[in-house]
Scaffold this active site. Sequence first.
Site, mmCIF file in Angstrom:
data_model
loop_
_atom_site.group_PDB
_atom_site.id
_atom_site.type_symbol
_atom_site.label_atom_id
_atom_site.label_comp_id
_atom_site.label_asym_id
_atom_site.label_seq_id
_atom_site.Cartn_x
_atom_site.Cartn_y
_atom_site.Cartn_z
ATOM 1 C CE LYS A 149 67.345 -50.197 -71.748
ATOM 2 N NZ LYS A 149 68.278 -51.046 -72.336
ATOM 3 C CG ASP A 179 66.653 -54.696 -71.458
ATOM 4 O OD1 ASP A 179 67.088 -55.789 -70.933
ATOM 5 O OD2 ASP A 179 67.015 -54.026 -72.365
ATOM 6 C CD GLU A 205 64.449 -56.340 -74.088
ATOM 7 O OE1 GLU A 205 65.813 -56.049 -74.377
ATOM 8 O OE2 GLU A 205 63.699 -55.710 -74.361
ATOM 9 C CG ASP A 230 69.041 -57.406 -76.401
ATOM 10 O OD1 ASP A 230 69.782 -57.100 -77.226
ATOM 11 O OD2 ASP A 230 68.646 -56.323 -75.754
ATOM 12 C CE LYS A 257 69.304 -53.376 -78.513
ATOM 13 N NZ LYS A 257 68.674 -54.458 -77.469
#
Length: 349
Positions: A149, A179, A205, A230, A257
Amino acid sequence: MLASYHKYILNFKRPSGTSRGVMTEKETWFIVLEQDGKKGIGECGILRGLSIDDRSDYEEKLIWTCDNIYLGKDLLWEALLEFPSIQFGVEMAFQSLESETPFLLFPSDFTEGTKSITINGLVWMGKEAFMKQQIEEKLANGFQCIKLKIGAIDFDKELQLLRFIRQHFTPEQIEIRVDANGAFSINEALNKLRQLAVFKLHSIEQPIAKNNMNSMADLCKSTPLPIALDEELIGVFTTYEKEELLLKIKPQYIILKPSFVGGFRGTKEWISLAEKHNIGWWITSALESNIGLNAIAQWTYLQHNLMPQGLGTGALYTNNYECPLKVSKGQLWYDNDLNWNFDFHTLEI
């Protein structure tokens, strides 16, 4: 058939940071079905501040769903189009009820324990020393794909962390995904992507915030490293809208997701469109409990995607339900020697 819903608060072992802030707990909801002495359970994995169904009438919609459970999962899926996490919970609950046991939803070599799913190791945002510690732990635990992240600490320090990995591991040894959770401004994004590309990353992402379709399309066209959408997929409900988005932006990858995109059925729609347009994809969990993660993992195995999936979040919480899922050397396994510690009666308290 009887249906009920139950709220459950998951507590993080340690505060977990993203570019949207730090989380200490995660709310989730379970739908329980009961028929002919059997029970099934599904998880509605809402993520406040991100899920499209983070709405004031969420619990009201759960009540409506339970009152109308007789409609069946297909009609309910259509009626719940704007509530993808409840769509998923309903799908899962019906599959659970129809299965031999509540948690063996999709029997396969995976649930037999003879095959595994390759997953990425997730490194949370935090101070540089904490992020470096996590990276070292993931590498020591045998992960061959690490997801970081980024976007919360100083960008130069994030580049230093990537440099640290690449000084010790080649791209062939360790795949790196990052991400940004939409943290980069439109004006600075391409320059930052160029700096990141030096480290031969697998992908990034969501470099910029969703709903900047023209800018994202421009980025995907000129990017020096692959871009994965995403958050961009959240709130895109119809098949027409999904295909329109993919044709407009032309991303290199999409990340799915199930709790955010309408469960297994919604995820399958995205996969079909992605493959039609030669766009890569993989599946990740959305911080569900082990009940939701178990369902996602079993279904994901049946999609036969050999890329690392994002399914390693089961150990995040102090009060998660123990289950047969375990992570070993970057692989998610279903260990039938491990048992569930879940009791339906505890939900009634």
